[in-house]
Design a protein around this motif. Structure first.
Motif, PDB file in Angstrom:
ATOM      1  N   UNK A   1       0.806  -0.944  -0.008  1.00  0.00           N
ATOM      2  CA  UNK A   1       0.126  -0.081  -0.048  1.00  0.00           C
ATOM      3  C   UNK A   1       0.646   1.237  -0.084  1.00  0.00           C
ATOM      4  N   UNK A   2       0.477   2.149  -0.894  1.00  0.00           N
ATOM      5  CA  UNK A   2       1.334   3.482  -1.076  1.00  0.00           C
ATOM      6  C   UNK A   2       0.254   4.456  -0.666  1.00  0.00           C
ATOM      7  N   UNK A   3       0.497   5.275   0.370  1.00  0.00           N
ATOM      8  CA  UNK A   3      -0.445   6.630   0.438  1.00  0.00           C
ATOM      9  C   UNK A   3       0.598   7.867   0.474  1.00  0.00           C
TER      10      UNK A   3
ATOM     11  N   UNK B   1       7.228  15.488  -0.215  1.00  0.00           N
ATOM     12  CA  UNK B   1       6.899  14.304  -0.904  1.00  0.00           C
ATOM     13  C   UNK B   1       5.721  14.351  -1.967  1.00  0.00           C
ATOM     14  N   UNK B   2       5.523  14.900  -2.903  1.00  0.00           N
ATOM     15  CA  UNK B   2       4.347  15.203  -3.547  1.00  0.00           C
ATOM     16  C   UNK B   2       3.740  13.824  -4.194  1.00  0.00           C
ATOM     17  N   UNK B   3       2.616  14.002  -4.719  1.00  0.00           N
ATOM     18  CA  UNK B   3       1.588  12.807  -5.283  1.00  0.00           C
ATOM     19  C   UNK B   3       2.677  12.189  -6.336  1.00  0.00           C
ATOM     20  N   UNK B   4       3.565  12.787  -6.982  1.00  0.00           N
ATOM     21  CA  UNK B   4       4.385  12.419  -8.009  1.00  0.00           C
ATOM     22  C   UNK B   4       5.542  11.207  -7.298  1.00  0.00           C
ATOM     23  N   UNK B   5       5.919  11.404  -6.217  1.00  0.00           N
ATOM     24  CA  UNK B   5       6.709  10.510  -5.522  1.00  0.00           C
ATOM     25  C   UNK B   5       6.056   9.308  -5.091  1.00  0.00           C
ATOM     26  N   UNK B   6       4.747   9.414  -4.538  1.00  0.00           N
ATOM     27  CA  UNK B   6       4.074   8.194  -4.241  1.00  0.00           C
ATOM     28  C   UNK B   6       3.770   7.599  -5.445  1.00  0.00           C
ATOM     29  N   UNK B   7       3.162   8.147  -6.351  1.00  0.00           N
ATOM     30  CA  UNK B   7       2.970   7.384  -7.761  1.00  0.00           C
ATOM     31  C   UNK B   7       4.306   6.380  -8.256  1.00  0.00           C
ATOM     32  N   UNK B   8       5.248   7.296  -8.144  1.00  0.00           N
ATOM     33  CA  UNK B   8       6.605   6.464  -8.664  1.00  0.00           C
ATOM     34  C   UNK B   8       6.719   5.173  -7.593  1.00  0.00           C
TER      35      UNK B   8
ATOM     36  N   UNK C   1      -1.116  -0.830  -4.243  1.00  0.00           N
ATOM     37  CA  UNK C   1      -2.319  -0.014  -4.282  1.00  0.00           C
ATOM     38  C   UNK C   1      -2.038   1.437  -4.082  1.00  0.00           C
ATOM     39  N   UNK C   2      -2.375   2.216  -4.733  1.00  0.00           N
ATOM     40  CA  UNK C   2      -1.805   3.747  -4.476  1.00  0.00           C
ATOM     41  C   UNK C   2      -3.251   4.665  -3.947  1.00  0.00           C
ATOM     42  N   UNK C   3      -2.957   5.129  -2.890  1.00  0.00           N
ATOM     43  CA  UNK C   3      -4.198   5.852  -2.218  1.00  0.00           C
ATOM     44  C   UNK C   3      -3.669   7.324  -1.976  1.00  0.00           C
ATOM     45  N   UNK C   4      -4.440   8.450  -2.322  1.00  0.00           N
ATOM     46  CA  UNK C   4      -4.266   9.936  -2.011  1.00  0.00           C
ATOM     47  C   UNK C   4      -5.215  10.197  -1.014  1.00  0.00           C
ATOM     48  N   UNK C   5      -4.826  11.421  -0.416  1.00  0.00           N
ATOM     49  CA  UNK C   5      -5.829  12.017   0.462  1.00  0.00           C
ATOM     50  C   UNK C   5      -5.875  13.604   0.046  1.00  0.00           C
ATOM     51  N   UNK C   6      -7.038  14.230   0.036  1.00  0.00           N
ATOM     52  CA  UNK C   6      -6.808  15.606  -0.220  1.00  0.00           C
ATOM     53  C   UNK C   6      -6.666  16.312   0.902  1.00  0.00           C
ATOM     54  N   UNK C   7      -5.967  17.368   0.787  1.00  0.00           N
ATOM     55  CA  UNK C   7      -5.722  18.285   2.109  1.00  0.00           C
ATOM     56  C   UNK C   7      -4.511  17.684   2.939  1.00  0.00           C
ATOM     57  N   UNK C   8      -4.147  16.428   2.527  1.00  0.00           N
ATOM     58  CA  UNK C   8      -3.184  15.906   3.397  1.00  0.00           C
ATOM     59  C   UNK C   8      -1.837  16.313   3.031  1.00  0.00           C
ATOM     60  N   UNK C   9      -1.132  16.810   4.150  1.00  0.00           N
ATOM     61  CA  UNK C   9       0.579  17.125   3.959  1.00  0.00           C
ATOM     62  C   UNK C   9       1.179  16.188   4.237  1.00  0.00           C
ATOM     63  N   UNK C  10       2.658  16.494   4.736  1.00  0.00           N
ATOM     64  CA  UNK C  10       3.431  15.578   5.063  1.00  0.00           C
ATOM     65  C   UNK C  10       3.460  15.160   6.684  1.00  0.00           C
TER      66      UNK C  10
ATOM     67  N   UNK D   1      -4.560   0.210   6.057  1.00  0.00           N
ATOM     68  CA  UNK D   1      -3.387  -0.775   6.498  1.00  0.00           C
ATOM     69  C   UNK D   1      -3.970  -2.201   6.805  1.00  0.00           C
ATOM     70  N   UNK D   2      -4.962  -1.916   7.525  1.00  0.00           N
ATOM     71  CA  UNK D   2      -5.322  -3.175   7.902  1.00  0.00           C
ATOM     72  C   UNK D   2      -6.134  -4.119   6.754  1.00  0.00           C
ATOM     73  N   UNK D   3      -6.642  -3.425   5.664  1.00  0.00           N
ATOM     74  CA  UNK D   3      -6.892  -4.083   4.396  1.00  0.00           C
ATOM     75  C   UNK D   3      -5.685  -4.840   3.884  1.00  0.00           C
ATOM     76  N   UNK D   4      -4.651  -4.183   3.658  1.00  0.00           N
ATOM     77  CA  UNK D   4      -3.525  -4.547   3.000  1.00  0.00           C
ATOM     78  C   UNK D   4      -2.844  -5.699   3.566  1.00  0.00           C
TER      79      UNK D   4
END
Length: 244
Positions: A189-191, A199-206, A215-224, A238-241
């Motif tokens: 799981x990558x969040x 670490x912007x969305x592009x880093x997580x996507x990579x 599995x790639x998950x992003x959250x609006x408004x979430x920072x570092x 996390x539990x699901x993965x």
């Protein structure tokens, strides 16, 4: 890291009452010893395996945030038999950093704050609040009283600038790890926060693109950081993965 099943007492905050949770501070952080020489992410990953050995756990579901996410990735590539599942949050698969003007400004401010060590618990509390104002989640309110209290409590074990520098060098030392990550077979799981200035969305996507089936998950408004309002969702993912 956590392991399941076990006979440990249930924790009502965790959706799996049969899980045992282990948290540890990386070298150069918290109550862990300070290094006397430079090291790499591989050394830090070996530290994580040493924690498993000390606990007597043959394997665990491994979760890491930021630098910890990179360490968790290396554990999954170099000690695959010890990692039941991998969760990498607010992290990247390489040293490339994916620079933009916002990131440069953020890292300059962040490094400047780390250069001067707070002189007492009260100043440490204010220092941590300033850090959260730089890297925290703009879409979720910060409980600054709680953050301030954490800063006070961790005054005597906070990371100094020399340790901060060594941690940065460790991140760079292994270079681009995407070829290694292609060999990860643990459920992954990558969040990433959509408002993360480090670490912007592009880093997580990579990261997710490098690991087969991740599995790639992003959250609006979430920072570092890990904002409290998102804890139920983060724990559920996390539990699901871990059950995948």
């Amino acid at each position: 890291m956590f392991r399941s099943p076990t006979s440990a007492a249930a924790d009502p905050r965790w959706p799996r009452p049969d899980a045992r949770l282990a948290r540890y501070a990386n070298r150069d952080a918290g109550q862990s010893s300070r290094a006397t020489a430079d090291y790499t992410l591989a050394d830090s990953a070996a530290d994580g395996i040493a924690v498993l050995d000390a606990l007597g756990w043959p394997a665990a579901h491994v979760v890491g945030v930021s630098l910890g996410g990179m360490i968790a990735q290396v554990m999954a590539t170099r000690q695959a038999e010890r990692v039941l599942s991998l969760t990498s949050l607010s992290s990247a698969p390489d040293h490339l950093q994916r620079w933009n003007l916002r990131k440069v400004r953020t890292l300059v401010k962040f490094a400047a704050l780390h250069r001067k060590r707070p002189k007492d618990p009260e100043s440490a509390g204010e220092h941590l609040v300033r850090i959260y104002r730089i890297v925290g989640s703009p879409g979720h309110p910060h409980d600054e009283d709680w953050i301030r209290d954490v800063g006070r409590q961790t005054f005597h074990t906070r990371t100094d600038f020399a340790a901060f520098r060594r941690q940065g060098k460790a991140m760079y030392a292994l270079g681009d790890r995407r070829a290694e990550l292609a060999g990860v077979r643990a459920p992954t799981l990558v969040i990433t926060g959509e408002a993360d200035p480090v670490q912007p969305v592009s880093a997580g996507r990579a990261t997710a693109d490098a690991i087969p089936g991740a599995k790639f998950v992003t959250y609006a408004g979430m920072g570092h950081d890990l904002p409290r309002p998102l804890w139920p969702d983060l724990i559920g993912e996390i539990d699901a993965i871990a059950n995948a």
